[in-house]
Design a protein around this motif. Structure first.
Motif, PDB file in Angstrom:
ATOM      1  N   ASP A 146      16.863  26.233   1.593  1.00 31.83           N
ATOM      2  CA  ASP A 146      16.474  27.027   0.109  1.00 31.83           C
ATOM      3  C   ASP A 146      16.132  28.284   0.318  1.00 31.83           C
ATOM      4  O   ASP A 146      16.350  29.221  -0.048  1.00 31.83           O
ATOM      5  CB  ASP A 146      15.485  25.992  -0.602  1.00 31.83           C
ATOM      6  CG  ASP A 146      15.104  26.744  -1.838  1.00 31.83           C
ATOM      7  OD1 ASP A 146      15.721  26.619  -2.836  1.00 31.83           O
ATOM      8  OD2 ASP A 146      13.885  27.073  -1.853  1.00 31.83           O
ATOM      9  N   SER A 147      15.025  28.356   1.505  1.00 36.08           N
ATOM     10  CA  SER A 147      14.679  29.699   1.883  1.00 36.08           C
ATOM     11  C   SER A 147      15.332  30.580   2.291  1.00 36.08           C
ATOM     12  O   SER A 147      15.686  31.845   1.771  1.00 36.08           O
ATOM     13  CB  SER A 147      13.437  29.416   2.692  1.00 36.08           C
ATOM     14  OG  SER A 147      12.288  28.937   2.333  1.00 36.08           O
ATOM     15  N   ARG A 148      16.755  30.092   3.024  1.00 37.16           N
ATOM     16  CA  ARG A 148      17.659  31.116   3.718  1.00 37.16           C
ATOM     17  C   ARG A 148      18.746  31.498   2.473  1.00 37.16           C
ATOM     18  O   ARG A 148      18.866  32.674   2.547  1.00 37.16           O
ATOM     19  CB  ARG A 148      18.474  30.226   4.436  1.00 37.16           C
ATOM     20  CG  ARG A 148      17.777  29.829   5.957  1.00 37.16           C
ATOM     21  CD  ARG A 148      18.369  29.153   6.796  1.00 37.16           C
ATOM     22  NE  ARG A 148      17.725  28.548   7.898  1.00 37.16           N
ATOM     23  CZ  ARG A 148      17.633  27.406   8.297  1.00 37.16           C
ATOM     24  NH1 ARG A 148      18.310  26.367   7.287  1.00 37.16           N
ATOM     25  NH2 ARG A 148      16.883  26.760   9.076  1.00 37.16           N
TER      26      ARG A 148
ATOM     27  N   PHE B 137      24.716  26.595  -6.184  1.00 37.20           N
ATOM     28  CA  PHE B 137      23.856  25.853  -6.801  1.00 37.20           C
ATOM     29  C   PHE B 137      23.388  24.534  -5.945  1.00 37.20           C
ATOM     30  O   PHE B 137      24.288  24.431  -4.847  1.00 37.20           O
ATOM     31  CB  PHE B 137      24.341  25.578  -8.451  1.00 37.20           C
ATOM     32  CG  PHE B 137      25.723  24.678  -8.174  1.00 37.20           C
ATOM     33  CD1 PHE B 137      25.834  23.354  -7.961  1.00 37.20           C
ATOM     34  CD2 PHE B 137      26.767  25.556  -8.296  1.00 37.20           C
ATOM     35  CE1 PHE B 137      27.252  22.774  -7.636  1.00 37.20           C
ATOM     36  CE2 PHE B 137      28.267  24.876  -8.155  1.00 37.20           C
ATOM     37  CZ  PHE B 137      28.260  23.633  -7.934  1.00 37.20           C
ATOM     38  N   GLN B 138      22.511  23.813  -6.511  1.00 33.77           N
ATOM     39  CA  GLN B 138      22.103  22.530  -5.621  1.00 33.77           C
ATOM     40  C   GLN B 138      22.633  21.512  -6.425  1.00 33.77           C
ATOM     41  O   GLN B 138      22.343  21.274  -7.682  1.00 33.77           O
ATOM     42  CB  GLN B 138      20.603  22.444  -5.338  1.00 33.77           C
ATOM     43  CG  GLN B 138      20.125  20.997  -4.925  1.00 33.77           C
ATOM     44  CD  GLN B 138      18.868  20.902  -5.022  1.00 33.77           C
ATOM     45  OE1 GLN B 138      17.905  21.495  -5.388  1.00 33.77           O
ATOM     46  NE2 GLN B 138      18.303  19.711  -4.721  1.00 33.77           N
TER      47      GLN B 138
ATOM     48  N   SER C 258      17.674  21.513   1.952  1.00 34.45           N
ATOM     49  CA  SER C 258      16.618  21.296   2.640  1.00 34.45           C
ATOM     50  C   SER C 258      15.609  22.389   2.039  1.00 34.45           C
ATOM     51  O   SER C 258      16.071  23.550   1.725  1.00 34.45           O
ATOM     52  CB  SER C 258      16.669  21.322   4.275  1.00 34.45           C
ATOM     53  OG  SER C 258      16.882  22.545   4.503  1.00 34.45           O
ATOM     54  N   PRO C 259      14.309  22.331   2.325  1.00 34.97           N
ATOM     55  CA  PRO C 259      13.644  23.510   1.829  1.00 34.97           C
ATOM     56  C   PRO C 259      13.656  24.570   2.578  1.00 34.97           C
ATOM     57  O   PRO C 259      13.549  26.039   2.254  1.00 34.97           O
ATOM     58  CB  PRO C 259      12.081  22.966   2.409  1.00 34.97           C
ATOM     59  CG  PRO C 259      12.178  21.318   2.018  1.00 34.97           C
ATOM     60  CD  PRO C 259      13.518  21.031   2.392  1.00 34.97           C
TER      61      PRO C 259
ATOM     62  N   ARG D 269      24.279  12.461  -1.655  1.00 32.80           N
ATOM     63  CA  ARG D 269      23.587  13.561  -0.897  1.00 32.80           C
ATOM     64  C   ARG D 269      23.418  14.555  -1.679  1.00 32.80           C
ATOM     65  O   ARG D 269      24.448  15.093  -2.294  1.00 32.80           O
ATOM     66  CB  ARG D 269      24.085  13.601   0.400  1.00 32.80           C
ATOM     67  CG  ARG D 269      24.259  12.105   1.265  1.00 32.80           C
ATOM     68  CD  ARG D 269      24.881  12.294   2.700  1.00 32.80           C
ATOM     69  NE  ARG D 269      23.577  12.873   3.502  1.00 32.80           N
ATOM     70  CZ  ARG D 269      23.586  13.108   5.008  1.00 32.80           C
ATOM     71  NH1 ARG D 269      24.679  12.888   5.398  1.00 32.80           N
ATOM     72  NH2 ARG D 269      22.736  13.545   5.695  1.00 32.80           N
ATOM     73  N   ASP D 270      22.219  15.666  -1.279  1.00 32.16           N
ATOM     74  CA  ASP D 270      22.158  16.867  -2.013  1.00 32.16           C
ATOM     75  C   ASP D 270      22.658  17.971  -1.288  1.00 32.16           C
ATOM     76  O   ASP D 270      22.283  18.097  -0.092  1.00 32.16           O
ATOM     77  CB  ASP D 270      20.684  17.056  -2.232  1.00 32.16           C
ATOM     78  CG  ASP D 270      20.216  16.166  -3.309  1.00 32.16           C
ATOM     79  OD1 ASP D 270      20.975  15.308  -4.049  1.00 32.16           O
ATOM     80  OD2 ASP D 270      18.975  15.887  -3.642  1.00 32.16           O
ATOM     81  N   TYR D 271      23.402  18.836  -1.721  1.00 25.82           N
ATOM     82  CA  TYR D 271      24.114  20.250  -0.999  1.00 25.82           C
ATOM     83  C   TYR D 271      23.649  21.452  -1.840  1.00 25.82           C
ATOM     84  O   TYR D 271      23.628  21.305  -3.066  1.00 25.82           O
ATOM     85  CB  TYR D 271      25.663  19.760  -0.980  1.00 25.82           C
ATOM     86  CG  TYR D 271      25.889  18.929   0.053  1.00 25.82           C
ATOM     87  CD1 TYR D 271      26.218  19.054   1.184  1.00 25.82           C
ATOM     88  CD2 TYR D 271      26.262  17.412  -0.489  1.00 25.82           C
ATOM     89  CE1 TYR D 271      26.666  18.028   2.427  1.00 25.82           C
ATOM     90  CE2 TYR D 271      26.683  16.414   0.388  1.00 25.82           C
ATOM     91  CZ  TYR D 271      26.750  16.699   1.578  1.00 25.82           C
ATOM     92  OH  TYR D 271      27.450  15.715   2.609  1.00 25.82           O
ATOM     93  N   LEU D 272      23.775  22.391  -1.045  1.00 21.41           N
ATOM     94  CA  LEU D 272      23.928  23.737  -1.584  1.00 21.41           C
ATOM     95  C   LEU D 272      25.388  24.112  -1.734  1.00 21.41           C
ATOM     96  O   LEU D 272      25.921  24.012  -0.473  1.00 21.41           O
ATOM     97  CB  LEU D 272      22.834  24.547  -0.556  1.00 21.41           C
ATOM     98  CG  LEU D 272      21.405  24.835  -1.147  1.00 21.41           C
ATOM     99  CD1 LEU D 272      20.606  25.665  -0.087  1.00 21.41           C
ATOM    100  CD2 LEU D 272      21.307  25.541  -2.454  1.00 21.41           C
TER     101      LEU D 272
END
Length: 489
Positions: free
Chosen positions: A477-479, A391-392, A473-474, A442-445
């Motif tokens: 997110d794609s990866r 999750f983000q 990051s976008p 800060r935002d993390y995956l």
């Protein structure tokens, strides 16, 4: 004396005259009573038939809808073929069903208004006076065309309304042959067919099972506690209790529908899982939650405990084919999928004592060693496919406790979850020097595991050492979405 041959179209009765006399004797115990009769020669022949009902022709095709927009009706008919000395057919010559057209455009004249307007400017009541007419709904028969003269205090009945006219504004019934009829679940007007608790038209509640239980866990701390999973396909859902606690409902995406994030929602109607949830809270301690269903996804019912739990009653109907998986999942989860951690308050510093003890040197903590390199596609695939949650999240706080680090995070986007996630979660790292470290705000995956202690008292989200924690990051997110396609099923 001969037996008259019946019409050729009624071959079933012709066959009765060919029954052997010995068979008639066996059936009627010697050709007496209501059975076969004997003639002067002792011959046996069958009794005179009783007139029976006529026969229906097959139903014709359905007519076009009576309305060009909104609700209307279609009709089909059949004829009764009646032979001499026979009764009429049993049943109706016409059958009506609802038909639904596209919604009428704004400002369109209602069907009953249009029928009254046909008499505008025409003399009625045996005089040459003319009037403008609008519908009048205060008359006894709502399927008569009762129209009020505009600007006057009288109305006039012009006979029956046309078939398919709504009985009254907003009503479900339609007028047919001067009667107000409602449709059954089969769509036929005047039908008494109703859905059973399983959602089957005309059923007998035999295709689903009734789940009814009471959640009595008192809870070890104030906060959110899981009550039950409400599976996809559930109908006629109800939950109720009498206390100062509050019911909470979480969707399959981990977001609260009502009473989430320590905030009490107002009473009202909420949309969740393809159904409407009616949440009521009386002036007293009573609180209820109802939904007709069926639900289009799993829901999680929780309770926000503020005082000891006196018991929460819940019930719903579940299709038979879904009951087995529901029971298995309930046993695995122990009726409590993942109990959230209590909301903790950071300890406040104590007041300085009157006598100040001599200072002792505070040992300087050893510096944290550098973290191993966790970059690369292989590392991403390993942790994404093997973890329980991806999750983000935004990091809101960080507390070091003994040899652990606890992060408080706000879940923003869920990529993968084996059980529901709350909006606010704790993520634990098994070291005071976690790798990789997470920065505040800060935002993390994150890819985390679910860790339950052997005694079941702790249920945590674990970020393993050298685990998966990337700045969101976008591109990242794609990866991660691409990685999801390569995980084995």
């Amino acid at each position: 004396m001969g037996w008259p041959a019946p019409p050729s179209a009624r071959t079933s009765r012709l066959q009765a005259s060919n029954v052997p006399c010995v068979l008639w004797a066996l059936l009627a115990a010697g050709c007496h009573g209501p059975g076969p009769r004997k003639d002067s020669l002792g011959s046996c022949f069958p009794p005179l038939p009783h007139p029976g009902p006529g026969e229906w022709t097959p139903w014709g095709s359905w007519s076009r809808c009576s309305s060009s927009c909104g609700r209307g009706l279609s009709v089909r008919s059949r004829r009764c073929i009646q032979f001499p000395r026979e009764e009429l057919c049993w049943g109706d010559t016409h059958e009506y069903r609802l038909c639904q057209q596209p919604d009428c455009p704004p400002g369109a004249m209602p069907f009953r208004d249009l029928q009254c307007a046909l008499y505008n400017g025409h003399p009625v009541l045996g005089t040459q006076k003319t009037y403008q007419w609008v519908p009048f709904y205060g008359a006894p028969n709502q399927c008569d065309l009762n129209c009020l003269a505009v600007g006057h205090d009288f109305y006039h009945s012009f006979g029956r309304v046309l078939d398919g006219t709504p009985c009254s504004p907003g009503a479900q019934g339609l007028c047919v042959a001067g009667r107000c009829l409602s449709a059954g679940c089969d769509g036929l007007l005047g039908s008494d067919a109703r859905e059973d608790r399983c959602g089957r038209c005309g059923g007998a509640n035999d295709s689903c099972l009734f789940v009814q239980r009471v959640f009595r866990d008192a809870g070890a701390f104030a906060g959110y506690w899981n009550v039950t999973l409400i599976p996809e396909g559930a109908r006629h859902i109800r939950a109720a209790h009498r206390s100062r606690n509050h019911l909470a409902l979480m969707g399959g995406d981990g977001r609260y529908v009502l009473n989430g994030n320590w905030a009490v929602s107002p009473a009202g109607t909420y949309e969740a899982a393809g159904t409407r949830v009616i949440y009521t809270r009386a002036t007293g301690p009573e609180e209820t939650l109802r939904a007709a269903g069926p639900t289009s996804e799993d829901l999680l019912l929780q309770v926000l405990l503020q005082e000891p739990n006196p018991g929460i009653e819940f019930e719903f109907w579940l299709p038979r084919e879904r009951y087995g998986p529901f029971q298995a999942q309930a046993q695995v989860l122990g009726w409590s999928p993942r109990q959230p951690q209590p909301r903790e308050v950071d300890p406040q510093p104590l007041e300085s004592p009157t006598v100040i003890p001599p200072r002792t040197p505070i040992p300087t903590p050893e510096p944290c060693p550098p973290c191993p390199d966790t970059r690369g596609r292989a590392h991403r695939l390993l942790h994404y496919c093997g973890s329980d949650f991806v999750f983000q999240a935004r990091v809101l706080g960080r507390v070091r406790q003994a040899q652990e680090t606890r992060y408080e995070v706000r879940v923003q986007l869920i990529y993968k979850n084996r059980s529901p996630l709350r909006a606010l979660e704790y993520v634990w790292a098994p070291s005071r020097c976690p790798c990789p470290p997470l920065g505040l705000h800060r935002d993390y995956l994150l890819a985390t595991w679910r860790l339950i202690s052997p005694d079941g008292t702790q249920d945590r989200l674990l970020l393993p050492h050298a685990g998966y924690a990337r700045l969101w990051s976008p591109a990242e997110d794609s990866r991660v979405r691409l990685a999801a396609r390569h995980c084995p099923l």
